[in-house]
Design a protein around this motif. Structure first.
Motif, PDB file in Angstrom:
ATOM      1  N   GLY A 311     -80.936 -47.530 -25.187  1.00 52.46           N
ATOM      2  CA  GLY A 311     -81.415 -45.912 -24.855  1.00 52.46           C
ATOM      3  C   GLY A 311     -81.535 -45.343 -26.205  1.00 52.46           C
ATOM      4  N   ALA A 312     -81.590 -43.964 -25.729  1.00 55.82           N
ATOM      5  CA  ALA A 312     -81.856 -42.838 -26.941  1.00 55.82           C
ATOM      6  C   ALA A 312     -80.137 -42.852 -27.486  1.00 55.82           C
ATOM      7  N   SER A 313     -80.399 -42.285 -28.761  1.00 55.33           N
ATOM      8  CA  SER A 313     -79.133 -42.111 -29.671  1.00 55.33           C
ATOM      9  C   SER A 313     -78.615 -40.814 -29.352  1.00 55.33           C
ATOM     10  N   PRO A 314     -77.312 -40.724 -29.189  1.00 53.52           N
ATOM     11  CA  PRO A 314     -76.492 -39.417 -29.238  1.00 53.52           C
ATOM     12  C   PRO A 314     -76.845 -38.573 -30.335  1.00 53.52           C
ATOM     13  N   LYS A 315     -76.950 -37.461 -30.191  1.00 56.23           N
ATOM     14  CA  LYS A 315     -77.296 -36.547 -31.304  1.00 56.23           C
ATOM     15  C   LYS A 315     -76.376 -36.463 -32.607  1.00 56.23           C
ATOM     16  N   SER A 316     -75.167 -36.855 -32.268  1.00 51.58           N
ATOM     17  CA  SER A 316     -74.281 -36.774 -33.481  1.00 51.58           C
ATOM     18  C   SER A 316     -74.330 -38.204 -34.269  1.00 51.58           C
ATOM     19  N   GLU A 317     -74.395 -39.412 -33.760  1.00 53.54           N
ATOM     20  CA  GLU A 317     -74.489 -40.844 -34.002  1.00 53.54           C
ATOM     21  C   GLU A 317     -75.717 -41.273 -34.341  1.00 53.54           C
ATOM     22  N   VAL A 318     -75.566 -42.372 -35.115  1.00 47.59           N
ATOM     23  CA  VAL A 318     -76.907 -43.251 -35.558  1.00 47.59           C
ATOM     24  C   VAL A 318     -76.768 -44.443 -34.315  1.00 47.59           C
ATOM     25  N   ARG A 319     -77.475 -44.406 -33.495  1.00 44.92           N
ATOM     26  CA  ARG A 319     -77.558 -45.574 -32.650  1.00 44.92           C
ATOM     27  C   ARG A 319     -79.107 -45.920 -32.280  1.00 44.92           C
ATOM     28  N   LYS A 320     -79.324 -47.250 -32.670  1.00 47.57           N
ATOM     29  CA  LYS A 320     -80.693 -47.535 -32.336  1.00 47.57           C
ATOM     30  C   LYS A 320     -81.139 -48.401 -31.084  1.00 47.57           C
ATOM     31  N   HIS A 321     -81.996 -48.188 -30.451  1.00 50.54           N
ATOM     32  CA  HIS A 321     -82.209 -49.027 -29.154  1.00 50.54           C
ATOM     33  C   HIS A 321     -82.467 -50.498 -29.438  1.00 50.54           C
ATOM     34  N   LYS A 322     -81.493 -51.399 -28.578  1.00 52.56           N
ATOM     35  CA  LYS A 322     -81.554 -52.671 -28.639  1.00 52.56           C
ATOM     36  C   LYS A 322     -80.738 -53.359 -30.129  1.00 52.56           C
ATOM     37  N   GLN A 323     -80.220 -52.477 -31.128  1.00 48.68           N
ATOM     38  CA  GLN A 323     -79.546 -52.973 -32.067  1.00 48.68           C
ATOM     39  C   GLN A 323     -78.058 -53.153 -31.652  1.00 48.68           C
ATOM     40  N   PHE A 324     -77.559 -54.598 -32.500  1.00 39.63           N
ATOM     41  CA  PHE A 324     -76.382 -54.993 -32.025  1.00 39.63           C
ATOM     42  C   PHE A 324     -75.051 -54.021 -33.046  1.00 39.63           C
ATOM     43  N   TYR A 325     -74.116 -53.782 -32.396  1.00 38.27           N
ATOM     44  CA  TYR A 325     -73.022 -52.935 -33.176  1.00 38.27           C
ATOM     45  C   TYR A 325     -71.712 -53.587 -32.708  1.00 38.27           C
ATOM     46  N   PRO A 326     -70.762 -53.243 -33.890  1.00 37.29           N
ATOM     47  CA  PRO A 326     -69.405 -53.816 -33.685  1.00 37.29           C
ATOM     48  C   PRO A 326     -68.681 -53.004 -32.415  1.00 37.29           C
ATOM     49  N   SER A 327     -67.419 -53.433 -32.060  1.00 36.34           N
ATOM     50  CA  SER A 327     -66.663 -52.682 -31.164  1.00 36.34           C
ATOM     51  C   SER A 327     -65.977 -51.583 -31.784  1.00 36.34           C
ATOM     52  N   CYS A 328     -65.889 -50.544 -31.315  1.00 37.61           N
ATOM     53  CA  CYS A 328     -65.155 -49.250 -31.945  1.00 37.61           C
ATOM     54  C   CYS A 328     -63.766 -49.815 -32.356  1.00 37.61           C
ATOM     55  N   ARG A 329     -63.310 -49.124 -33.193  1.00 35.84           N
ATOM     56  CA  ARG A 329     -61.934 -49.243 -33.778  1.00 35.84           C
ATOM     57  C   ARG A 329     -60.758 -48.440 -33.116  1.00 35.84           C
ATOM     58  N   SER A 330     -60.937 -47.314 -32.989  1.00 36.89           N
ATOM     59  CA  SER A 330     -59.669 -46.485 -32.469  1.00 36.89           C
ATOM     60  C   SER A 330     -59.261 -46.775 -31.047  1.00 36.89           C
ATOM     61  N   LYS A 331     -60.242 -47.087 -30.126  1.00 35.17           N
ATOM     62  CA  LYS A 331     -59.945 -47.218 -28.754  1.00 35.17           C
ATOM     63  C   LYS A 331     -59.982 -48.803 -28.801  1.00 35.17           C
ATOM     64  N   CYS A 332     -60.585 -49.568 -29.314  1.00 35.45           N
ATOM     65  CA  CYS A 332     -60.801 -51.069 -28.911  1.00 35.45           C
ATOM     66  C   CYS A 332     -59.818 -51.994 -29.775  1.00 35.45           C
ATOM     67  N   GLU A 333     -59.483 -51.541 -31.190  1.00 34.44           N
ATOM     68  CA  GLU A 333     -59.013 -52.675 -32.248  1.00 34.44           C
ATOM     69  C   GLU A 333     -57.432 -52.980 -31.593  1.00 34.44           C
ATOM     70  N   PRO A 334     -56.680 -52.019 -31.159  1.00 32.50           N
ATOM     71  CA  PRO A 334     -55.140 -52.350 -30.754  1.00 32.50           C
ATOM     72  C   PRO A 334     -55.325 -53.326 -29.433  1.00 32.50           C
ATOM     73  N   ILE A 335     -56.465 -53.046 -28.458  1.00 33.90           N
ATOM     74  CA  ILE A 335     -56.402 -53.523 -27.259  1.00 33.90           C
ATOM     75  C   ILE A 335     -57.020 -55.088 -27.496  1.00 33.90           C
ATOM     76  N   LEU A 336     -57.908 -55.332 -28.596  1.00 30.54           N
ATOM     77  CA  LEU A 336     -58.615 -56.640 -28.745  1.00 30.54           C
ATOM     78  C   LEU A 336     -57.652 -57.569 -29.588  1.00 30.54           C
ATOM     79  N   GLU A 337     -56.804 -56.799 -30.214  1.00 29.16           N
ATOM     80  CA  GLU A 337     -55.947 -57.689 -31.123  1.00 29.16           C
ATOM     81  C   GLU A 337     -55.027 -58.529 -30.307  1.00 29.16           C
ATOM     82  N   HIS A 338     -54.539 -57.699 -29.158  1.00 24.64           N
ATOM     83  CA  HIS A 338     -53.670 -58.311 -28.167  1.00 24.64           C
ATOM     84  C   HIS A 338     -54.487 -59.322 -27.375  1.00 24.64           C
TER      85      HIS A 338
END
Length: 563
Positions: A311-338
């Motif tokens: 979809g469209a990119s949020p106004k604040s971030e850089v997000r490209k339609h169909k592009q791959f991105y890593p998992s977010c760090r602040s929310k996901c990193e502790p969870i995924l480490e477990h």
């Protein structure tokens, strides 16, 4: 070929190519290149989203679509079932079309939107309290009581100030009369005058006392009237606070995540030893934790994973339609480490120690300073895990030099000119030039697309993305000013060679200004944060002009780009 039964099951068979090798290690989710199987799964899901999706959500891809435009992160996890069949799971981050549950997508760990669940019931109770608070705060009785108390306090303050000024003036006048009339009047008349002045002093003393007493009674009455309502408000707000905290704690316990070893931890346990301690809002609602949870609950072996933006990119971030991105760090990193404990995962490439065995190229050197050419993917100063840097190499090269040495920095992925001071006085002088913005800088970059504008100025304020450090966001409310001039050199083979002249020096300024939709809307080639990863980031600090701190002559240093 799209999967015709996407919505019939959560395990979607993946018709992989015969030559595709199943990876030995699972994807490191915070920095990766998607495996071929993940790409196949993503294309299958994207085809469904484009042609067959059975929900209404405005991704900003269709003109005149109804509803708020909200792009979304989707995730696919390639898994193997107990029969040895390869397939994939699909998930979305947050909610989709105002729902947590959609056919074909794995469920959320806990459905906060379930109207019969404790969270929705608790939310309704909180909303009822909020409504009572709002009604009370907007009531005429509360407004009148508050206004009356404020008026009483203000009027008392003014009256008291005025009376004290009068008393001061009268006292000065009495003192003057005592002095001036002492020799003019007869002793008897002077005694009468003193008595008169004394009585006047007593009069104002009691007048002040009466004013304070009268106003004290008025203010007390106004305060009682106000406190009667305020006490009810305070009680309601405290009740809201306690219920909200209790509801949040209960919710965090519902988010209990499994790992590969079958161990379970809730959000409170997972975040208790992190710097934030309290789980951030939305923790556990991203695609990756949902995928792991469903895989573990259903005896599916995780093989590879990838997340892409739709979809469209949020106004604040850089997000490209169909592009791959890593998992977010602040929310996901502790969870995924477990959740990844016990699973064989690719090593973290960020922790890989990058060595630069060759001596750094020195572009200029005298008794006071030197200019070096920093290689790409090499730190300016030591990091947490990678200690080798331009700074450490300069310390080895200049063992007798004192002071901070490096006058400025470049991003690890950026190559080019770095200025080094050999003593503290030189460092201060050069740094002052940077602060005053008298230093002229020119960067050369290659954009991953064709830019029609030949030159211009980009003005987008930046701040760090708290959920995804070190990435930057465009933020007009809290961002620091960031300004960049640019001039196109040539457009060729679908790429644009460009010169950047940064007026400010914010973190990732040129990278965001290039990639953001309100900037040039074309990322720099090889930008693994705001564009697509390649062999290197095509950004190079090519020229630097400054005043020599001792000779006062203008120095113009040039270092040609290696691309």
């Amino acid at each position: 070929m799209p999967n015709p039964k996407f919505t019939d099951t959560l395990f979607h068979p993946l018709h992989k190519q015969n030559k595709t090798v199943i990876p030995r290690l699972f994807t490191f989710p915070f920095y990766y290149e998607p495996h071929t199987l993940s790409i196949l799964a993503a294309k299958d899901l994207q085809n469904y989203l484009e042609h067959e999706a059975n929900f209404n959500h405005n991704f900003g891809l269709k003109p005149n679509a109804e509803g708020l435009v909200i792009g979304k992160m989707f995730g696919v996890m390639v898994v193997e079932n107990e029969a040895g069949t390869i397939g994939y799971l699909a998930a979305f981050s947050g909610k989709l079309a105002e729902s947590n549950l959609h056919k074909g997508f794995v469920p959320t760990v806990y459905d906060t939107l379930n109207p019969e669940g404790f969270y929705k019931i608790g939310e309704q109770e909180l909303n009822a309290i909020n409504e009572k608070i709002e009604v009370l705060e907007n009531s005429e009785a509360y407004k009148l009581a508050k206004s009356n108390l404020e008026t009483c306090l203000k009027t008392y303050e003014n009256d008291l100030k005025a009376l004290k000024q009068t008393i001061k003036e009268k006292k000065a006048k009495r003192n003057k009369l005592r002095d001036s009339e002492a020799e003019k009047l007869t002793p008897e008349a002077y005694v009468d005058l003193l008595e008169k002045l004394k009585n006047e002093s007593i009069y104002y003393h009691f007048r002040l006392k009466d004013l304070k007493t009268n106003w004290k009674l008025k203010i007390k009455a106004a305060q009682i009237q106000f406190d009667t309502i305020q006490t009810t408000l305070t009680t309601l707000k405290e009740k809201r606070r306690l219920q909200s905290a209790s509801l949040q704690k209960q919710l965090h316990k519902q988010y209990a995540f499994l790992n590969y070893k079958g161990e379970s931890k809730d959000l409170l346990d997972i975040f208790k030893n992190t710097t934030v301690r309290i789980p951030p809002a939305g923790a556990g609602e991203c695609a990756a934790p949902k995928l792991f949870q469903y895989a573990y609950q259903n005896n599916l072996k995780p093989i590879a994973m990838a997340e892409f933006w739709w979809g469209a990119s949020p106004k604040s971030e850089v997000r490209k339609h169909k592009q791959f991105y890593p998992s977010c760090r602040s929310k996901c990193e502790p969870i995924l480490e477990h959740m990844m404990q016990g699973l064989q995962v690719e090593p973290n490439p960020i922790l890989e120690v990058k060595k630069h065995h060759k001596p750094l190229e020195i572009l200029f050197e005298d008794d006071y300073l030197l200019v070096v050419n920093k290689p790409h993917e090499f730190l300016s100063v030591p990091g947490k895990t990678n200690l080798e840097s331009v700074q450490t190499k300069m310390q080895q090269y200049l063992p007798k030099s004192k002071g901070p040495l490096l006058v400025h920095r470049l991003d690890m992925s950026t190559s080019g000119i770095l200025l080094v001071a050999k003593n503290e006085k030189t460092h201060k002088n050069l740094q002052k030039q940077f602060i005053k913005r008298t230093v002229k800088k020119r960067y050369v970059a290659v954009l991953d697309g064709e830019l029609s504008n030949k030159e211009g100025i980009i003005n987008l304020p930046l701040r760090v993305d708290l959920d995804n450090r070190p990435q930057q966001l465009v933020c007009y409310e809290h961002g620091k000013p960031a300004k960049t001039k640019y001039k196109v050199i040539k457009v060729e083979d679908g790429k644009t060679r460009i010169h950047f002249y940064p007026i400010t020096g914010r973190t990732h300024q040129l990278r965001v200004h290039a990639a953001h939709s309100n900037g040039l809307n074309i990322p720099i080639v090889g930008d693994d944060l705001y564009g697509t990863k390649a062999k290197r980031l095509h950004l190079h600090a090519a020229a630097l002009t400054f005043e020599h701190p001792v000779t006062k002559k203008e120095l113009h240093i040039v270092c040609e780009a290696p691309f």
